[in-house]
Design a protein around this motif. Structure first.
Motif, PDB file in Angstrom:
ATOM      1  N   PHE A  55       0.827  -1.200   0.000  1.00 24.06           N
ATOM      2  CA  PHE A  55       0.000   0.000   0.000  1.00 24.06           C
ATOM      3  C   PHE A  55       0.864   1.254   0.000  1.00 24.06           C
ATOM      4  O   PHE A  55       1.950   1.286   0.579  1.00 24.06           O
ATOM      5  N   CYS A  56       0.335   2.309  -0.612  1.00 25.17           N
ATOM      6  CA  CYS A  56       0.999   3.613  -0.568  1.00 25.17           C
ATOM      7  C   CYS A  56       0.889   4.169   0.852  1.00 25.17           C
ATOM      8  O   CYS A  56       0.154   3.639   1.693  1.00 25.17           O
ATOM      9  N   GLY A  57       1.576   5.263   1.106  1.00 24.83           N
ATOM     10  CA  GLY A  57       1.564   5.874   2.429  1.00 24.83           C
ATOM     11  C   GLY A  57       0.196   6.355   2.871  1.00 24.83           C
ATOM     12  O   GLY A  57      -0.078   6.434   4.072  1.00 24.83           O
ATOM     13  N   ASP A  58      -0.688   6.665   1.926  1.00 22.86           N
ATOM     14  CA  ASP A  58      -2.041   7.091   2.281  1.00 22.86           C
ATOM     15  C   ASP A  58      -2.890   5.953   2.827  1.00 22.86           C
ATOM     16  O   ASP A  58      -3.926   6.204   3.465  1.00 22.86           O
ATOM     17  N   HIS A  59      -2.493   4.705   2.557  1.00 23.48           N
ATOM     18  CA  HIS A  59      -3.310   3.560   2.950  1.00 23.48           C
ATOM     19  C   HIS A  59      -2.630   2.641   3.952  1.00 23.48           C
ATOM     20  O   HIS A  59      -3.024   1.475   4.113  1.00 23.48           O
ATOM     21  N   LEU A  60      -1.619   3.155   4.644  1.00 25.17           N
ATOM     22  CA  LEU A  60      -0.991   2.457   5.758  1.00 25.17           C
ATOM     23  C   LEU A  60      -1.081   3.341   6.992  1.00 25.17           C
ATOM     24  O   LEU A  60      -0.927   4.549   6.905  1.00 25.17           O
ATOM     25  N   ALA A  61      -1.338   2.725   8.145  1.00 27.68           N
ATOM     26  CA  ALA A  61      -1.408   3.459   9.407  1.00 27.68           C
ATOM     27  C   ALA A  61      -0.842   2.562  10.501  1.00 27.68           C
ATOM     28  O   ALA A  61      -0.836   1.330  10.365  1.00 27.68           O
ATOM     29  N   PRO A  62      -0.387   3.149  11.594  1.00 28.41           N
ATOM     30  CA  PRO A  62       0.163   2.323  12.675  1.00 28.41           C
ATOM     31  C   PRO A  62      -0.887   1.384  13.256  1.00 28.41           C
ATOM     32  O   PRO A  62      -2.037   1.773  13.460  1.00 28.41           O
ATOM     33  N   SER A  63      -0.483   0.155  13.519  1.00 27.30           N
ATOM     34  CA  SER A  63      -1.374  -0.794  14.183  1.00 27.30           C
ATOM     35  C   SER A  63      -1.420  -0.468  15.669  1.00 27.30           C
ATOM     36  O   SER A  63      -0.601   0.301  16.180  1.00 27.30           O
ATOM     37  N   ASP A  64      -2.377  -1.034  16.365  1.00 25.24           N
ATOM     38  CA  ASP A  64      -2.401  -0.905  17.819  1.00 25.24           C
ATOM     39  C   ASP A  64      -1.279  -1.765  18.372  1.00 25.24           C
ATOM     40  O   ASP A  64      -0.855  -2.734  17.749  1.00 25.24           O
ATOM     41  N   GLY A  65      -0.820  -1.446  19.519  1.00 28.71           N
ATOM     42  CA  GLY A  65       0.212  -2.265  20.139  1.00 28.71           C
ATOM     43  C   GLY A  65       1.106  -1.450  21.044  1.00 28.71           C
ATOM     44  O   GLY A  65       1.132  -0.222  21.003  1.00 28.71           O
ATOM     45  N   GLU A  66       1.820  -2.170  21.860  1.00 30.48           N
ATOM     46  CA  GLU A  66       2.775  -1.562  22.774  1.00 30.48           C
ATOM     47  C   GLU A  66       3.976  -1.060  21.987  1.00 30.48           C
ATOM     48  O   GLU A  66       4.242  -1.531  20.885  1.00 30.48           O
ATOM     49  N   PRO A  67       4.721  -0.122  22.550  1.00 28.74           N
ATOM     50  CA  PRO A  67       5.937   0.331  21.869  1.00 28.74           C
ATOM     51  C   PRO A  67       6.834  -0.853  21.510  1.00 28.74           C
ATOM     52  O   PRO A  67       7.047  -1.744  22.320  1.00 28.74           O
ATOM     53  N   GLY A  68       7.272  -0.858  20.260  1.00 28.97           N
ATOM     54  CA  GLY A  68       8.102  -1.954  19.771  1.00 28.97           C
ATOM     55  C   GLY A  68       7.314  -3.149  19.255  1.00 28.97           C
ATOM     56  O   GLY A  68       7.876  -4.077  18.698  1.00 28.97           O
ATOM     57  N   ASP A  69       5.996  -3.145  19.464  1.00 27.27           N
ATOM     58  CA  ASP A  69       5.155  -4.250  18.989  1.00 27.27           C
ATOM     59  C   ASP A  69       4.010  -3.715  18.139  1.00 27.27           C
ATOM     60  O   ASP A  69       2.840  -3.915  18.432  1.00 27.27           O
ATOM     61  N   TRP A  70       4.357  -2.983  17.094  1.00 28.56           N
ATOM     62  CA  TRP A  70       3.375  -2.447  16.170  1.00 28.56           C
ATOM     63  C   TRP A  70       4.035  -2.332  14.804  1.00 28.56           C
ATOM     64  O   TRP A  70       5.243  -2.473  14.677  1.00 28.56           O
ATOM     65  N   ALA A  71       3.240  -2.081  13.802  1.00 29.86           N
ATOM     66  CA  ALA A  71       3.756  -1.906  12.438  1.00 29.86           C
ATOM     67  C   ALA A  71       2.760  -1.070  11.658  1.00 29.86           C
ATOM     68  O   ALA A  71       1.613  -0.872  12.092  1.00 29.86           O
ATOM     69  N   PHE A  72       3.173  -0.581  10.501  1.00 31.42           N
ATOM     70  CA  PHE A  72       2.252   0.097   9.601  1.00 31.42           C
ATOM     71  C   PHE A  72       1.446  -0.972   8.867  1.00 31.42           C
ATOM     72  O   PHE A  72       2.020  -1.908   8.305  1.00 31.42           O
ATOM     73  N   VAL A  73       0.121  -0.844   8.903  1.00 34.28           N
ATOM     74  CA  VAL A  73      -0.772  -1.844   8.328  1.00 34.28           C
ATOM     75  C   VAL A  73      -1.882  -1.170   7.527  1.00 34.28           C
ATOM     76  O   VAL A  73      -2.156   0.025   7.691  1.00 34.28           O
ATOM     77  N   CYS A  74      -2.549  -1.969   6.703  1.00 37.40           N
ATOM     78  CA  CYS A  74      -3.703  -1.469   5.944  1.00 37.40           C
ATOM     79  C   CYS A  74      -4.911  -1.359   6.874  1.00 37.40           C
ATOM     80  O   CYS A  74      -4.906  -1.873   7.994  1.00 37.40           O
ATOM     81  N   GLU A  75      -5.959  -0.712   6.385  1.00 41.03           N
ATOM     82  CA  GLU A  75      -7.142  -0.499   7.222  1.00 41.03           C
ATOM     83  C   GLU A  75      -7.827  -1.794   7.627  1.00 41.03           C
ATOM     84  O   GLU A  75      -8.387  -1.900   8.708  1.00 41.03           O
ATOM     85  N   ARG A  76      -7.766  -2.809   6.790  1.00 43.16           N
ATOM     86  CA  ARG A  76      -8.421  -4.079   7.132  1.00 43.16           C
ATOM     87  C   ARG A  76      -7.659  -4.806   8.240  1.00 43.16           C
ATOM     88  O   ARG A  76      -8.277  -5.365   9.141  1.00 43.16           O
ATOM     89  N   CYS A  77      -6.339  -4.801   8.172  1.00 41.10           N
ATOM     90  CA  CYS A  77      -5.561  -5.437   9.240  1.00 41.10           C
ATOM     91  C   CYS A  77      -5.681  -4.635  10.534  1.00 41.10           C
ATOM     92  O   CYS A  77      -5.727  -5.202  11.621  1.00 41.10           O
ATOM     93  N   ARG A  78      -5.762  -3.329  10.412  1.00 42.72           N
ATOM     94  CA  ARG A  78      -5.940  -2.484  11.598  1.00 42.72           C
ATOM     95  C   ARG A  78      -7.298  -2.762  12.241  1.00 42.72           C
ATOM     96  O   ARG A  78      -7.447  -2.696  13.458  1.00 42.72           O
ATOM     97  N   ALA A  79      -8.308  -3.107  11.438  1.00 46.16           N
ATOM     98  CA  ALA A  79      -9.653  -3.381  11.955  1.00 46.16           C
ATOM     99  C   ALA A  79      -9.704  -4.663  12.778  1.00 46.16           C
ATOM    100  O   ALA A  79     -10.573  -4.828  13.624  1.00 46.16           O
ATOM    101  N   GLY A  80      -8.790  -5.585  12.525  1.00 43.36           N
ATOM    102  CA  GLY A  80      -8.752  -6.795  13.338  1.00 43.36           C
ATOM    103  C   GLY A  80      -9.018  -8.057  12.571  1.00 43.36           C
ATOM    104  O   GLY A  80      -9.191  -8.071  11.358  1.00 43.36           O
ATOM    105  N   GLU A  81      -9.103  -9.125  13.325  1.00 49.75           N
ATOM    106  CA  GLU A  81      -9.155 -10.459  12.740  1.00 49.75           C
ATOM    107  C   GLU A  81     -10.428 -10.769  11.961  1.00 49.75           C
ATOM    108  O   GLU A  81     -10.438 -11.672  11.144  1.00 49.75           O
ATOM    109  N   ASP A  82     -11.505 -10.040  12.179  1.00 47.83           N
ATOM    110  CA  ASP A  82     -12.742 -10.312  11.440  1.00 47.83           C
ATOM    111  C   ASP A  82     -12.787  -9.653  10.068  1.00 47.83           C
ATOM    112  O   ASP A  82     -13.670  -9.930   9.271  1.00 47.83           O
ATOM    113  N   ALA A  83     -11.832  -8.768   9.805  1.00 52.81           N
ATOM    114  CA  ALA A  83     -11.810  -8.068   8.517  1.00 52.81           C
ATOM    115  C   ALA A  83     -11.311  -8.998   7.412  1.00 52.81           C
ATOM    116  O   ALA A  83     -10.403  -9.796   7.624  1.00 52.81           O
ATOM    117  N   GLU A  84     -11.925  -8.914   6.254  1.00 50.78           N
ATOM    118  CA  GLU A  84     -11.450  -9.683   5.103  1.00 50.78           C
ATOM    119  C   GLU A  84     -10.365  -8.893   4.398  1.00 50.78           C
ATOM    120  O   GLU A  84     -10.387  -7.665   4.389  1.00 50.78           O
TER     121      GLU A  84
END
Length: 152
Positions: A55-84
């Motif tokens: 994804f381009c920078g417009d479609h990646l955002a930080p995931s939830d998580g503790e410092p050191g345990d996060w990454a830039f993810v797409c909106e569906r992965c950020r939404a959680g395990e139920d997202a397709e």
């Protein structure tokens, strides 16, 4: 080891910063590459946090998580395990043409005649809507950690 060109068996397509691509967000169309800078999850194949699409920078955002345990993810992965997952975008015409004609891919073409022919047929009939390596759909057995299986 270089991340210029590799292959992702989960999504059945070429990856790496040497692979020109289009953002996998539906309708975006921004030109990117399939390098680590654009991968959902920030690690090869998505790592612990992402789906492994690009994804381009417009479609990646930080995931939830503790410092050191996060990454830039797409909106569906950020939404959680139920997202397709999103559907991956097709290979760019530039990349398909490169694989079909460049000398550096001659051995691959010789070892993969069916995929090569499928790519040639797609270039002739699809008017630029190319699919990776002759695979017309997303792989049925996309590998992901159990806590992120879609639909569970």
């Amino acid at each position: 080891m270089s991340w210029a060109i590799g292959f992702d068996i989960n999504w059945n397509r070429d990856i790496g910063y040497g692979v020109p691509a289009t953002c996998d967000h539906p309708g975006c169309g921004k030109e990117i590459d399939r390098g680590l800078s654009y991968v959902c999850g920030g690690e090869p194949y998505g790592g612990e946090h992402g789906c492994g699409l690009f994804f381009c920078g417009d479609h990646l955002a930080p995931s939830d998580g503790e410092p050191g345990d996060w990454a830039f993810v797409c909106e569906r992965c950020r939404a959680g395990e139920d997202a397709e997952w999103f559907e991956p975008t097709p290979d760019t015409p530039e990349w398909v043409q490169h694989k079909l004609t460049d000398e550096s891919w001659a051995q691959w073409r010789a070892e993969n005649p069916e995929a090569t022919e499928t790519m040639r047929a797609a270039t002739a009939s699809a008017g630029g809507d190319f699919r990776p390596c002759g695979n017309e759909t997303q792989p049925a057995a996309r590998q992901q950690s159990p806590e992120k299986e879609p639909g569970t």
